[in-house]
Design a protein around this motif. Sequence first.
Motif, mmCIF file in Angstrom:
data_model
loop_
_atom_site.group_PDB
_atom_site.id
_atom_site.type_symbol
_atom_site.label_atom_id
_atom_site.label_comp_id
_atom_site.label_asym_id
_atom_site.label_seq_id
_atom_site.Cartn_x
_atom_site.Cartn_y
_atom_site.Cartn_z
ATOM 1 N N ALA A 131 0.835 -1.198 0.000
ATOM 2 C CA ALA A 131 0.000 0.000 0.000
ATOM 3 C C ALA A 131 0.872 1.251 0.000
ATOM 4 N N THR A 132 0.569 2.157 -0.920
ATOM 5 C CA THR A 132 1.373 3.367 -1.135
ATOM 6 C C THR A 132 0.445 4.547 -1.356
ATOM 7 N N ASP A 133 0.781 5.672 -0.780
ATOM 8 C CA ASP A 133 0.007 6.896 -1.010
ATOM 9 C C ASP A 133 0.442 7.553 -2.311
ATOM 10 N N VAL A 134 -0.523 7.904 -3.155
ATOM 11 C CA VAL A 134 -0.276 8.629 -4.396
ATOM 12 C C VAL A 134 -0.979 9.974 -4.272
ATOM 13 N N ALA A 135 -0.204 11.043 -4.280
ATOM 14 C CA ALA A 135 -0.748 12.374 -4.021
ATOM 15 C C ALA A 135 -1.886 12.704 -4.974
ATOM 16 N N GLY A 136 -2.997 13.148 -4.414
ATOM 17 C CA GLY A 136 -4.140 13.563 -5.208
ATOM 18 C C GLY A 136 -4.966 12.425 -5.765
ATOM 19 N N VAL A 137 -4.527 11.184 -5.531
ATOM 20 C CA VAL A 137 -5.218 10.007 -6.090
ATOM 21 C C VAL A 137 -5.801 9.140 -4.998
ATOM 22 N N GLY A 138 -4.953 8.704 -4.067
ATOM 23 C CA GLY A 138 -5.414 7.844 -2.988
ATOM 24 C C GLY A 138 -4.320 6.906 -2.542
ATOM 25 N N ARG A 139 -4.701 5.907 -1.779
ATOM 26 C CA ARG A 139 -3.761 4.894 -1.286
ATOM 27 C C ARG A 139 -4.022 3.602 -2.058
ATOM 28 N N VAL A 140 -2.954 3.066 -2.668
ATOM 29 C CA VAL A 140 -3.073 1.992 -3.652
ATOM 30 C C VAL A 140 -2.199 0.808 -3.251
ATOM 31 N N ALA A 141 -2.696 -0.408 -3.539
ATOM 32 C CA ALA A 141 -1.887 -1.618 -3.404
ATOM 33 C C ALA A 141 -2.247 -2.563 -4.548
ATOM 34 N N ARG A 142 -1.344 -3.486 -4.853
ATOM 35 C CA ARG A 142 -1.606 -4.472 -5.903
ATOM 36 C C ARG A 142 -1.475 -5.875 -5.346
ATOM 37 N N LEU A 143 -2.388 -6.743 -5.799
ATOM 38 C CA LEU A 143 -2.496 -8.082 -5.251
ATOM 39 C C LEU A 143 -2.709 -9.101 -6.362
ATOM 40 N N ALA A 144 -2.563 -10.358 -6.018
ATOM 41 C CA ALA A 144 -3.002 -11.466 -6.859
ATOM 42 C C ALA A 144 -3.831 -12.392 -5.986
ATOM 43 N N ASP A 145 -4.894 -12.953 -6.553
ATOM 44 C CA ASP A 145 -5.706 -13.894 -5.794
ATOM 45 C C ASP A 145 -4.971 -15.239 -5.683
ATOM 46 N N PRO A 146 -5.508 -16.208 -4.982
ATOM 47 C CA PRO A 146 -4.767 -17.464 -4.771
ATOM 48 C C PRO A 146 -4.424 -18.206 -6.057
ATOM 49 N N TYR A 147 -5.038 -17.837 -7.179
ATOM 50 C CA TYR A 147 -4.809 -18.547 -8.440
ATOM 51 C C TYR A 147 -3.989 -17.723 -9.425
ATOM 52 N N GLY A 148 -3.588 -16.506 -9.009
ATOM 53 C CA GLY A 148 -2.687 -15.691 -9.808
ATOM 54 C C GLY A 148 -3.322 -14.529 -10.544
ATOM 55 N N ALA A 149 -4.648 -14.373 -10.504
ATOM 56 C CA ALA A 149 -5.291 -13.242 -11.181
ATOM 57 C C ALA A 149 -4.941 -11.950 -10.452
ATOM 58 N N GLN A 150 -4.428 -10.971 -11.208
ATOM 59 C CA GLN A 150 -3.963 -9.719 -10.614
ATOM 60 C C GLN A 150 -5.059 -8.664 -10.585
ATOM 61 N N PHE A 151 -4.999 -7.832 -9.560
ATOM 62 C CA PHE A 151 -5.910 -6.701 -9.442
ATOM 63 C C PHE A 151 -5.293 -5.696 -8.474
ATOM 64 N N ALA A 152 -5.862 -4.504 -8.439
ATOM 65 C CA ALA A 152 -5.397 -3.461 -7.533
ATOM 66 C C ALA A 152 -6.551 -3.025 -6.645
ATOM 67 N N ILE A 153 -6.208 -2.469 -5.492
ATOM 68 C CA ILE A 153 -7.193 -1.882 -4.598
ATOM 69 C C ILE A 153 -6.797 -0.438 -4.333
ATOM 70 N N ILE A 154 -7.776 0.382 -4.039
ATOM 71 C CA ILE A 154 -7.500 1.795 -3.807
ATOM 72 C C ILE A 154 -8.526 2.392 -2.859
ATOM 73 N N LYS A 155 -8.070 3.236 -1.983
ATOM 74 C CA LYS A 155 -8.955 4.144 -1.257
ATOM 75 C C LYS A 155 -8.786 5.495 -1.931
ATOM 76 N N SER A 156 -9.749 5.861 -2.770
ATOM 77 C CA SER A 156 -9.617 7.053 -3.591
ATOM 78 C C SER A 156 -9.800 8.318 -2.750
ATOM 79 N N VAL A 157 -9.140 9.370 -3.196
ATOM 80 C CA VAL A 157 -9.354 10.667 -2.577
ATOM 81 C C VAL A 157 -10.825 11.077 -2.746
ATOM 82 N N GLN A 158 -11.380 10.787 -3.938
ATOM 83 C CA GLN A 158 -12.794 11.029 -4.205
ATOM 84 C C GLN A 158 -13.421 9.710 -4.605
ATOM 85 N N ALA A 159 -14.272 9.189 -3.761
ATOM 86 C CA ALA A 159 -14.896 7.883 -4.018
ATOM 87 C C ALA A 159 -16.393 8.013 -3.932
#
Length: 265
Positions: free
Chosen positions: A232-260
Motif C-alpha cells: 500500500a502506497t500513497d499517491v498524491a491527489g489520487v489515494g492509497r493503492v496496493a496491488r495483489l493477486a488472488d490465490p490462483y494468480g489473477a492480478q488486481f489493484a485496490i485503492i482508497k480514492s481521494v474522491q470515491a
Amino acid sequence: MLTTRFVNGAPNWLDISTPDIDGATAFYGGLFDWQFRSAGPDAGGYGFFQLSGRTAAGGMGSTGEMGPPSWTLYFRTPDAQSTAEAAEQAGGTVLFPPMDVMGEGHMAVLADPAGVPFGLWQPGRIKGIEVAGERGSLCWIELYTPDIARAAAFYHRTLGWETEGVPFPGGTYTCLSAEGRGAEDGFGGMIPSAEDPVTAGSPYWLPYFEVADPDSTVSRAQGLGGTLLMPATDVAGVGRVARLADPYGAQFAIIKSVQAGPPQG
C-alpha cells in the motif's frame, strides 16, 4: 472514476476466469463481501458476483487451455460485430467472434496490437455491472502497454477513446475517456509496461477496486491466500493503492480514492 452511467466505449463489465470458482468465491467474498449467484444451468458454470444484491462482476471456472487465471474487462458497444471489424482493421485480433449470450446481450473477446485481451459487451437485457465506483466494486482500470501511442490510436479507432496527458508525480499520466467526455470523466489510464515493477514488461489490463482501508484489505487478502505484489502506497491527489493477486494468480489493484462513491451499507 467509473459509474454505472455507461456510455459507448466505457467499461461496462468484467469477469474472472479461474480454475476454482468456489475458491475464488471464498476469496473475493472474504475480501469484498461478494456473493456468487449462478447464471443458470445453461450458462456453463458462469455466474455473478454480487454486492448487496447488485452485480459487481462475473466469473466462471476455466481450464489451462483457456489461458492463465485473469480478469477480463469489457467495453460497451452498440454493435459488437462492427466494433470487432474496426479492431481488426486497426491491427487487433478477434479471439472469440461476436455471439449472442442467451438474449442478455452480445459479447466478443479481442486482443489489441500488443496482444492484450479485452472484451466487448453489446447490451441486451443486461446493460452492464450494477455497481461501480463504490466500496467493493470496480472504480478504475489501467493498461500496461509497450507503446502508448500505438495503443491510443488502436483504441481510438476501435472504441472512440480520447487520451489526455495529466501531470502526475514523476511525469505524465495518460488518462482515458469515452469520446467527447474529457479527462474529468476519465475511467482509466495507460502506463508504459517497461515501467511496471510487477510483471517485468508484460502488457495487460489491471482492474482497480475501491476499498475503505487498503492496509487492512491487504492483510485480509493475504490471510485468504492472496499474494501482495505491491505494498500500500500513497499517491498524491489520487489515494492509497496496493496491488495483489488472488490465490490462483489473477492480478488486481485496490485503492482508497481521494474522491470515491458512497460506501456500501
